[in-house]
Write a protein that holds these residues in place. Structure first.
Motif, PDB file in Angstrom:
ATOM      1  N   ASN A  21      11.534  13.425   1.554  1.00 33.70           N
ATOM      2  CA  ASN A  21      12.661  14.233   1.080  1.00 33.70           C
ATOM      3  C   ASN A  21      12.138  15.053  -0.102  1.00 33.70           C
ATOM      4  N   GLU A  23      13.518  17.165  -2.214  1.00 34.08           N
ATOM      5  CA  GLU A  23      14.424  17.475  -3.330  1.00 34.08           C
ATOM      6  C   GLU A  23      14.629  18.985  -3.497  1.00 34.08           C
ATOM      7  N   ALA A  82      12.945  16.541   4.653  1.00 33.81           N
ATOM      8  CA  ALA A  82      14.366  16.764   4.392  1.00 33.81           C
ATOM      9  C   ALA A  82      14.510  17.668   3.186  1.00 33.81           C
ATOM     10  N   GLU A  83      15.660  18.328   3.107  1.00 30.92           N
ATOM     11  CA  GLU A  83      16.024  19.226   2.005  1.00 30.92           C
ATOM     12  C   GLU A  83      15.116  20.449   1.931  1.00 30.92           C
ATOM     13  N   THR A 119      16.541  19.613   8.027  1.00 27.26           N
ATOM     14  CA  THR A 119      15.356  18.798   8.267  1.00 27.26           C
ATOM     15  C   THR A 119      14.311  19.674   8.958  1.00 27.26           C
ATOM     16  N   HIS A 171      18.535  13.200   8.244  1.00 32.65           N
ATOM     17  CA  HIS A 171      18.970  13.197   6.841  1.00 32.65           C
ATOM     18  C   HIS A 171      20.481  12.968   6.857  1.00 32.65           C
ATOM     19  N   SER A 174      25.272  11.840   2.358  1.00 36.04           N
ATOM     20  CA  SER A 174      25.019  11.165   1.079  1.00 36.04           C
ATOM     21  C   SER A 174      26.149  10.215   0.703  1.00 36.04           C
ATOM     22  N   ASP A 214      15.726  10.248   5.694  1.00 35.43           N
ATOM     23  CA  ASP A 214      16.480   9.775   4.543  1.00 35.43           C
ATOM     24  C   ASP A 214      17.855   9.424   5.088  1.00 35.43           C
ATOM     25  N   ASN A 216      20.169   7.595   3.538  1.00 35.02           N
ATOM     26  CA  ASN A 216      21.164   7.335   2.487  1.00 35.02           C
ATOM     27  C   ASN A 216      21.799   5.961   2.626  1.00 35.02           C
ATOM     28  N   ASP A 258      14.680   6.050   2.436  1.00 35.77           N
ATOM     29  CA  ASP A 258      13.706   6.737   3.285  1.00 35.77           C
ATOM     30  C   ASP A 258      12.960   5.690   4.111  1.00 35.77           C
ATOM     31  N   SER A 312       9.575  15.283  -6.615  1.00 32.77           N
ATOM     32  CA  SER A 312      10.824  15.031  -5.899  1.00 32.77           C
ATOM     33  C   SER A 312      11.493  13.809  -6.496  1.00 32.77           C
ATOM     34  N   HIS A 314      12.542  11.530  -4.607  1.00 33.10           N
ATOM     35  CA  HIS A 314      12.233  10.500  -3.614  1.00 33.10           C
ATOM     36  C   HIS A 314      10.715  10.330  -3.516  1.00 33.10           C
TER      37      HIS A 314
END
Length: 323
Positions: A21, A23, A82-83, A119, A171, A174, A214, A216, A258, A312, A314
């Protein structure tokens, strides 16, 4: 201190599949169709400048190039992401300093996500031959019955060291409004992955499937247990999650959101086929804060509006497969 990953003998019998991930990897251009990128512009309060963007790309590229290298002596064959804002940031990432000489290609689709993040998957075209890709929508509605748009689930199939595998990149929603309040969203995502796996097995009963992302949720969470138990999967991350170790940290509590989960046929010791070797959190020292009360936590790019210049929020995760 940066760990020395050089001069490690290359293991041609091993391949790494990772997940990271990133960020909020946004470019610095304003996309009028995406309100989610307004914080990531040179004129925003975060002052997301081209220099900061390039610094993040370089750092992420360095981290990615070293995932699994301690064990294999080389960069990972496949990394789910991700992100990411769009295809351009993925292209910029694989063209950055530490990845540009590696033969990475990528798969990316725009998602309907409200934050404008998607993603993606990057892969070393010398190790993995991509055959097919598609995305699957997770249908959610909010309290008013309106659509609640989230990230699509990405499915990529291909030949890793000439053996067919399927990689599902996730992903999930959240916990921002609370873990219990949002749990139904992650159940919906789990059920979608279960349906994707059923769809794959209808066509290929012995499909070798790797589910990364990820989520969550932790390995012990209900949504992950439902996925693992419904599809005869194995989650090696369960034993890695402890009170002082995970992939992301909130209020001094470690979570292992993750994860890399896979079908149990990766345990079959059939000659010339891929089998599971080990899984790890890539929490090497250079990805951590090295002093202060947050020492040992992920070295982030931002904390709120404050620029920290890290990688990040993560840590990446990875699994190594042997042939």
């Amino acid at each position: 201190m940066i760990e020395d990953f050089e001069n490690i003998p290359v293991r041609n019998d091993l391949q790494t599949i990772g997940f990271y991930n990133l960020e909020n990897l946004f470019d610095t251009q304003d996309n009028p169709k995406n309100m989610g990128d307004n914080d990531f512009l040179p004129i925003s309060t975060k002052k997301w400048t081209p220099k900061r963007y390039q610094n993040k790309l370089r750092k992420l590229g360095f981290a990615i190039s070293n995932i699994g290298k301690k064990e294999t002596g080389k960069h990972p064959a496949i990394v789910g992401l991700a992100e990411v804002e769009n295809a351009k940031v993925v292209e910029d990432l694989i063209a950055s300093k530490h990845l540009e000489d590696l033969n990475y290609s990528y798969v990316h689709y725009n998602s309907p996500d409200e934050r404008g993040i998607d993603t993606a998957l990057i892969y070393d075209a010398d190790a993995f031959e991509m055959l097919h890709s598609e995305t699957f929508n997770v249908h959610l509605v909010d309290e008013d019955g309106e659509p609640d748009y989230t990230r699509d689930i990405l499915l990529v199939s291909g030949l890793l060291d000439k053996e067919k595998i399927y990689v599902i990149v996730n992903h999930w929603s959240s916990r921002r409004e609370g873990a219990e309040e949002t749990e139904f969203k992650r159940f919906a995502a789990a059920d979608k992955v279960i349906s994707i796996i059923d769809y794959l097995k209808n066509d290929d009963l012995d499909a070798k499937i790797v589910v990364i992302g990820d989520f969550n949720d932790d390995p012990s969470s209900n949504s992950i247990r439902r996925l693992v138990n419904s599809c005869d999967l194995f989650n090696p991350m369960e034993v890695l999650h402890t009170y002082n170790r995970g992939t992301t940290n909130h209020n001094f509590k470690w979570n292992l959101f993750d994860q890399i989960i896979f079908s149990t046929n990766f345990f079959e010791a059939t000659p010339d086929t891929l089998s599971f070797d080990k899984a790890e959190i890539f929490d090497t020292d250079f990805l951590k804060l090295f002093k202060g009360k947050y020492k040992g936590k992920p070295f982030r790019t931002y904390v709120g509006p404050k620029y920290k210049g890290g990688y990040s929020d993560h840590f990446p995760v990875y699994a190594i497969f042997r042939k």
